[in-house]
Enzyme design. Structure first.
Site, PDB file in Angstrom:
ATOM      1  N   HIS A  35      -8.820  -3.446  -0.660  1.00 42.13           N
ATOM      2  CA  HIS A  35      -8.535  -2.475  -1.724  1.00 42.13           C
ATOM      3  C   HIS A  35      -7.050  -2.488  -2.056  1.00 42.13           C
ATOM      4  CE1 HIS A  35     -12.217   0.034  -0.722  1.00 42.13           C
ATOM      5  NE2 HIS A  35     -12.000  -0.503   0.461  1.00 42.13           N
ATOM      6  N   TYR A  36      -6.698  -1.940  -3.216  1.00 43.91           N
ATOM      7  CA  TYR A  36      -5.331  -1.430  -3.363  1.00 43.91           C
ATOM      8  C   TYR A  36      -5.390   0.083  -3.375  1.00 43.91           C
ATOM      9  CZ  TYR A  36      -5.721  -1.133  -8.613  1.00 43.91           C
ATOM     10  OH  TYR A  36      -6.068  -0.865  -9.908  1.00 43.91           O
ATOM     11  N   THR A  37      -4.224   0.692  -3.027  1.00 45.09           N
ATOM     12  CA  THR A  37      -4.218   2.149  -2.890  1.00 45.09           C
ATOM     13  C   THR A  37      -4.245   2.856  -4.247  1.00 45.09           C
ATOM     14  OG1 THR A  37      -1.827   1.965  -2.655  1.00 45.09           O
ATOM     15  CG2 THR A  37      -3.109   2.243  -0.634  1.00 45.09           C
ATOM     16  N   GLU A 100      -6.761  -1.006   3.045  1.00 44.68           N
ATOM     17  CA  GLU A 100      -6.067  -0.538   1.844  1.00 44.68           C
ATOM     18  C   GLU A 100      -4.699  -1.212   1.784  1.00 44.68           C
ATOM     19  OE1 GLU A 100      -6.733   1.362  -0.735  1.00 44.68           O
ATOM     20  OE2 GLU A 100      -8.525   2.518  -0.190  1.00 44.68           O
ATOM     21  N   ASP A 153      -9.998  -2.812  -7.998  1.00 44.65           N
ATOM     22  CA  ASP A 153      -9.068  -3.220  -6.937  1.00 44.65           C
ATOM     23  C   ASP A 153      -9.673  -4.275  -6.006  1.00 44.65           C
ATOM     24  OD1 ASP A 153     -10.696  -0.885  -6.117  1.00 44.65           O
ATOM     25  OD2 ASP A 153      -9.564  -0.954  -4.247  1.00 44.65           O
TER      26      ASP A 153
END
Ligand code: ZN
Length: 257
Positions: A35-37, A100, A153
């Site tokens: 994921h990205y945050t 993340e 993401d």
């Protein structure tokens, strides 16, 4: 949740999150979900992922400088995937380890991922693969792969090629953008659309074989492009997208026993 010993020596800090439960039916994780945050700072994201009222968490947070914080032990079920599916399975939190990666995301300018951060992500994935036994390369996925209608993401700037060069994930060199050949477009119906849906579903994407290039299918094609044909993410099944998909399917790793 009280302090715990990190699963890996490369973890810098443990910052426990209360947002977890047991993996259903004691399911051992056999997927890594990246994921990205999507928040303005890494500290804000870490605060959110460890706040009781957010009801979200991940096993790991990787900062821009490569620092790795663990929030949930790998044996427990962190809450990062939401409504998702892959390979016919819907409880992605039970079967995956969530990472993340700190990046503000499309909403806040979407900067490139620093190499120092990517190196840390690779080391972390390799540590998981070494400690937990093999995880099939085609089960190291983007959040957008398992939730194409809701999530983008870690996005089309995430360097999956670098991960693959380090033995993390399944990736093939994408076909060039401008090619002649069969292409399919939103709104089309028929057997070619249905066959494409079957191929995408066979690889793992949660898509129905309706024979109609509808909005959910456009979203799956865009998710595929974000991961595998990053030069243009538009949801159009152009010849380059179809060739890249074919190469991916032909090199798909065999299921692990
Ligand atoms: Zn996500």
């Amino acid at each position: 949740m009280s302090a715990f010993t990190p699963d890996s020596f490369i973890v810098t800090d443990a910052v426990p999150s209360p947002n977890h439960d047991a993996r259903k039916q004691g399911r051992a994780p056999d997927m890594i979900l990246l994921h990205y945050t999507g928040m303005q700072s890494g500290d804000a994201a870490l605060a959110w992922l460890t706040a009781a009222d957010s009801k979200v968490s991940s096993h790991y947070v990787v900062f821009e400088d490569g620092r790795i914080v663990q929030c949930v032990p790998e044996e427990l079920r962190a809450w990062h995937a939401g409504v998702s599916s892959w390979g016919g399975e819907a409880d992605i939190n039970s079967c995956s380890i969530g990472i993340e990666i700190v990046n503000p995301g499309h909403e806040f300018g979407y900067p490139a991922f620093p190499l120092r951060q990517i190196a840390a992500v690779i080391s972390l994935c390799r540590s998981i693969l070494t400690r937990r036994g093999p995880i099939n390369a085609n089960r190291i996925l983007a959040h957008s792969d398992v939730a194409p209608g809701r999530k983008q993401d870690p996005g089309e700037k995430f360097p999956w090629e670098l991960l693959s060069e380090s033995g993390v994930g399944h990736w093939v060199r994408p076909a060039p953008l401008h090619l002649d050949g069969v292409s399919l477009k939103p709104g089309e119906r028929g057997d070619q659309v249905k066959r494409l849906q079957r191929v995408l579903r066979g690889y793992g994407y949660g898509i129905e074989e309706t024979g109609h290039y509808d909005e959910p299918m456009r979203e799956v094609i865009a998710a595929f492009q974000r991961h595998f044909r990053q030069a243009r993410v538009d949801g159009m099944a152009d010849a380059s997208t179809l060739l890249t998909l074919r190469a991916l399917v032909e090199t798909r790793p065999k299921p692990l026993a």
